[in-house]
Enzyme design. Sequence first.
Site, PDB file in Angstrom:
ATOM      1  N   GLU A   1       5.198  -3.951  11.262  1.00 58.25           N
ATOM      2  CA  GLU A   1       4.609  -4.884  10.303  1.00 58.25           C
ATOM      3  C   GLU A   1       3.089  -4.729  10.363  1.00 58.25           C
ATOM      4  O   GLU A   1       2.526  -4.401  11.419  1.00 58.25           O
ATOM      5  CB  GLU A   1       5.012  -6.306  10.704  1.00 58.25           C
ATOM      6  CG  GLU A   1       4.382  -7.429   9.908  1.00 58.25           C
ATOM      7  CD  GLU A   1       4.685  -8.798  10.500  1.00 58.25           C
ATOM      8  OE1 GLU A   1       4.750  -9.754   9.727  1.00 58.25           O
ATOM      9  OE2 GLU A   1       4.861  -8.903  11.744  1.00 58.25           O
TER      10      GLU A   1
ATOM     11  N   LYS B   1       8.665 -10.116   3.029  1.00 56.86           N
ATOM     12  CA  LYS B   1       9.117 -10.929   4.164  1.00 56.86           C
ATOM     13  C   LYS B   1       9.521 -12.328   3.699  1.00 56.86           C
ATOM     14  O   LYS B   1       8.756 -13.029   3.023  1.00 56.86           O
ATOM     15  CB  LYS B   1       7.982 -11.013   5.189  1.00 56.86           C
ATOM     16  CG  LYS B   1       8.305 -11.762   6.474  1.00 56.86           C
ATOM     17  CD  LYS B   1       7.092 -11.713   7.394  1.00 56.86           C
ATOM     18  CE  LYS B   1       7.315 -12.440   8.698  1.00 56.86           C
ATOM     19  NZ  LYS B   1       6.082 -12.440   9.534  1.00 56.86           N
TER      20      LYS B   1
ATOM     21  N   CYS C   1       9.715  -9.015  11.497  1.00 59.38           N
ATOM     22  CA  CYS C   1       9.171  -9.882  12.544  1.00 59.38           C
ATOM     23  C   CYS C   1       9.898 -11.225  12.679  1.00 59.38           C
ATOM     24  O   CYS C   1      10.987 -11.291  13.221  1.00 59.38           O
ATOM     25  CB  CYS C   1       7.672 -10.073  12.296  1.00 59.38           C
ATOM     26  SG  CYS C   1       6.736 -10.608  13.751  1.00 59.38           S
TER      27      CYS C   1
END
Length: 268
Positions: free
Chosen positions: A43, A110, A146
């Site tokens: 990321e 995300k 993440c």
Amino acid sequence: MTTLTVALAQIEATSDPASNAGLVEDGLHRAAEAGAGLAVFPEATMCRFGVPLGPVAQPLDGPWAERIAAAAARTGVHVIAGMFTPGSDGRVRNTLLCAAPDGSRTGYHKIHLFDAFGFAESRTVEPGDRAVTVDVDGVTVGLSTCYDLRFPTLFTSLADAGARVIVAPASWGDGPGKLDAFTTLARARALDSTSFVVAVDQARPTAPDPDGAPRGVGGSLAVAPDGAVLAAAGDAPELLVVDLPLDRIDTVRAALPVLANRRDFTVD
């Protein structure tokens, strides 16, 4: 294909997108030499956290993504790397760029934003709302980023959609127990989905961020569908190359059919 060879490219991204693109190009070259079909970068590969992200955000057809896609075409290696794209409300989107050697390009925004431990990603980042899979040499690969690791439903939904491998690029926040949390969550999500999980973090920074921005703790790892760790990095920049024996998924799912055994229920 019964094996997918994956390169886990644990890097320490800087605040300079051009310099970081060079890190990706170097990693792809080394991944190709090692016979990898897929290279996964962290990321925020485009630009580290802890600096304003609006000025660096570019669309998926912008110059930074074009440079990465050109490197994928040159090396013949699929690449997944974190970047920032413009949002619709003045914020950016935390995006995974997926570029194939044939020039095709896909983005995942995300979904779960890191509003935790005193950090508020949602102040500057607009969340996505769609789960995404991509095809890598005939293998369905699911995408996550993440903080998504803390939400099992995303991983089981990706497995339901056919994902055999789920990647989780990260820039994991440091602190007591955080490295253990990162590795434990990656293993748990592999067990939940009975899929391979490839979690690639930023390397631990040489100097901690003064504002506490999540910059990485290292510890990138590849996990089998039974939770076994196949390869793991330390905390410094490193390129790990691992073979994922895809037939192992069918063996594990036959013995431990957690996806098939799920039932709907109500809570009184």
